[in-house]
Design a protein around this motif. Sequence first.
Motif, PDB file in Angstrom:
ATOM      1  N   LEU A  54      45.509  62.302  38.009  1.00 14.76           N
ATOM      2  CA  LEU A  54      44.482  62.839  37.112  1.00 14.76           C
ATOM      3  C   LEU A  54      44.220  61.911  35.943  1.00 14.76           C
ATOM      4  CD1 LEU A  54      42.667  65.126  36.036  1.00 14.76           C
ATOM      5  CD2 LEU A  54      44.753  66.241  35.174  1.00 14.76           C
ATOM      6  N   ASP A  55      42.981  61.433  35.850  1.00 16.14           N
ATOM      7  CA  ASP A  55      42.563  60.600  34.725  1.00 16.14           C
ATOM      8  C   ASP A  55      42.383  61.470  33.485  1.00 16.14           C
ATOM      9  OD1 ASP A  55      41.633  58.380  33.267  1.00 16.14           O
ATOM     10  OD2 ASP A  55      39.576  58.708  33.910  1.00 16.14           O
ATOM     11  N   GLN A  56      42.697  60.933  32.330  1.00 22.48           N
ATOM     12  CA  GLN A  56      42.547  61.671  31.081  1.00 22.48           C
ATOM     13  C   GLN A  56      41.075  61.803  30.673  1.00 22.48           C
ATOM     14  OE1 GLN A  56      44.177  63.604  29.182  1.00 22.48           O
ATOM     15  NE2 GLN A  56      42.872  63.621  27.402  1.00 22.48           N
ATOM     16  N   ASN A  57      40.295  60.762  30.907  1.00 23.95           N
ATOM     17  CA  ASN A  57      38.903  60.760  30.443  1.00 23.95           C
ATOM     18  C   ASN A  57      37.943  60.960  31.604  1.00 23.95           C
ATOM     19  OD1 ASN A  57      39.433  60.182  27.653  1.00 23.95           O
ATOM     20  ND2 ASN A  57      40.051  58.163  28.321  1.00 23.95           N
ATOM     21  N   LEU A  58      37.410  62.164  31.704  1.00 26.09           N
ATOM     22  CA  LEU A  58      36.447  62.506  32.741  1.00 26.09           C
ATOM     23  C   LEU A  58      35.116  62.846  32.077  1.00 26.09           C
ATOM     24  CD1 LEU A  58      38.839  64.728  34.849  1.00 26.09           C
ATOM     25  CD2 LEU A  58      37.978  62.461  35.477  1.00 26.09           C
ATOM     26  N   PRO A  59      34.012  62.737  32.800  1.00 24.08           N
ATOM     27  CA  PRO A  59      32.710  62.984  32.179  1.00 24.08           C
ATOM     28  C   PRO A  59      32.501  64.421  31.701  1.00 24.08           C
ATOM     29  CG  PRO A  59      32.456  62.424  34.519  1.00 24.08           C
ATOM     30  CD  PRO A  59      33.898  62.312  34.193  1.00 24.08           C
ATOM     31  N   ASP A  85      46.576  54.334  25.086  1.00 27.01           N
ATOM     32  CA  ASP A  85      47.978  54.169  24.707  1.00 27.01           C
ATOM     33  C   ASP A  85      48.252  55.172  23.585  1.00 27.01           C
ATOM     34  OD1 ASP A  85      50.537  53.295  24.390  1.00 27.01           O
ATOM     35  OD2 ASP A  85      50.012  51.331  23.585  1.00 27.01           O
ATOM     36  N   ASN A  86      48.545  56.406  23.967  1.00 18.67           N
ATOM     37  CA  ASN A  86      48.612  57.519  23.039  1.00 18.67           C
ATOM     38  C   ASN A  86      49.880  58.320  23.318  1.00 18.67           C
ATOM     39  OD1 ASN A  86      48.242  60.073  21.822  1.00 18.67           O
ATOM     40  ND2 ASN A  86      46.015  59.892  21.956  1.00 18.67           N
ATOM     41  N   VAL A  87      50.921  58.056  22.549  1.00 21.96           N
ATOM     42  CA  VAL A  87      52.212  58.711  22.768  1.00 21.96           C
ATOM     43  C   VAL A  87      52.117  60.226  22.598  1.00 21.96           C
ATOM     44  CG1 VAL A  87      54.610  58.883  21.965  1.00 21.96           C
ATOM     45  CG2 VAL A  87      53.533  56.630  22.238  1.00 21.96           C
ATOM     46  N   PRO A  88      51.457  60.748  21.548  1.00 19.64           N
ATOM     47  CA  PRO A  88      51.358  62.207  21.435  1.00 19.64           C
ATOM     48  C   PRO A  88      50.672  62.850  22.655  1.00 19.64           C
ATOM     49  CG  PRO A  88      50.796  61.196  19.351  1.00 19.64           C
ATOM     50  CD  PRO A  88      50.916  60.078  20.350  1.00 19.64           C
ATOM     51  N   PHE A 101      53.353  60.390  33.233  1.00 19.76           N
ATOM     52  CA  PHE A 101      52.200  59.904  32.486  1.00 19.76           C
ATOM     53  C   PHE A 101      52.200  58.396  32.626  1.00 19.76           C
ATOM     54  CE2 PHE A 101      49.839  58.620  28.755  1.00 19.76           C
ATOM     55  CZ  PHE A 101      48.913  59.627  28.560  1.00 19.76           C
ATOM     56  N   LEU A 102      51.140  57.829  33.162  1.00 24.84           N
ATOM     57  CA  LEU A 102      51.104  56.397  33.448  1.00 24.84           C
ATOM     58  C   LEU A 102      49.902  55.763  32.773  1.00 24.84           C
ATOM     59  CD1 LEU A 102      52.564  54.209  35.084  1.00 24.84           C
ATOM     60  CD2 LEU A 102      51.128  54.816  37.010  1.00 24.84           C
ATOM     61  N   LEU A 103      50.168  54.705  32.027  1.00 25.48           N
ATOM     62  CA  LEU A 103      49.115  53.959  31.359  1.00 25.48           C
ATOM     63  C   LEU A 103      48.462  53.008  32.349  1.00 25.48           C
ATOM     64  CD1 LEU A 103      47.844  53.493  28.558  1.00 25.48           C
ATOM     65  CD2 LEU A 103      49.537  51.685  28.209  1.00 25.48           C
ATOM     66  N   LYS A 104      47.147  53.067  32.441  1.00 25.43           N
ATOM     67  CA  LYS A 104      46.420  52.139  33.311  1.00 25.43           C
ATOM     68  C   LYS A 104      46.627  50.732  32.766  1.00 25.43           C
ATOM     69  CE  LYS A 104      42.715  55.346  34.563  1.00 25.43           C
ATOM     70  NZ  LYS A 104      41.264  55.587  34.499  1.00 25.43           N
ATOM     71  N   SER A 105      47.054  49.822  33.644  1.00 28.47           N
ATOM     72  CA  SER A 105      47.334  48.458  33.197  1.00 28.47           C
ATOM     73  C   SER A 105      47.194  47.477  34.350  1.00 28.47           C
ATOM     74  CB  SER A 105      48.752  48.384  32.630  1.00 28.47           C
ATOM     75  OG  SER A 105      49.692  48.535  33.675  1.00 28.47           O
TER      76      SER A 105
END
Length: 118
Positions: A54-59, A85-88, A101-105
């Motif tokens: 699941l991506d965090q930013n969806l339209p 890159d948002n730890v909270p 939780f995985l950061l796209k990189s």
Amino acid sequence: MKLERVLLIDDDPDYVLLVEDCIHGAFPDVTVEKALTGEEALKTDLAGFDLVLLDQNLPDTRGSELLKTILKRADPPVLMLTGEDNVPLAVESLKTGAADFLLKSDSMEMVLPLVVER
């Protein structure tokens, strides 16, 4: 758990292809189904998936909000993916019930299959 069906919820076509290639490279027999929006994802039978990416930013919604709805309807492990890159945000997602939780990189091709396997 045998991984057979994955739901990838992300609206970036290039990233969708990258993730799909990563999954198929490590798990060739896995079916990856895609949803470009939260609304599209919620029209699927969420209980039929072994994993949700699941991506965090969806339209149409934030992934963190969609996570809550997904977990109310079914209980597949949900791996949050984001470019933020948002730890909270990561902590809140894990508290809500995300499996990870995985950061796209640039290292996604190496990291994603390991996280999915775990």
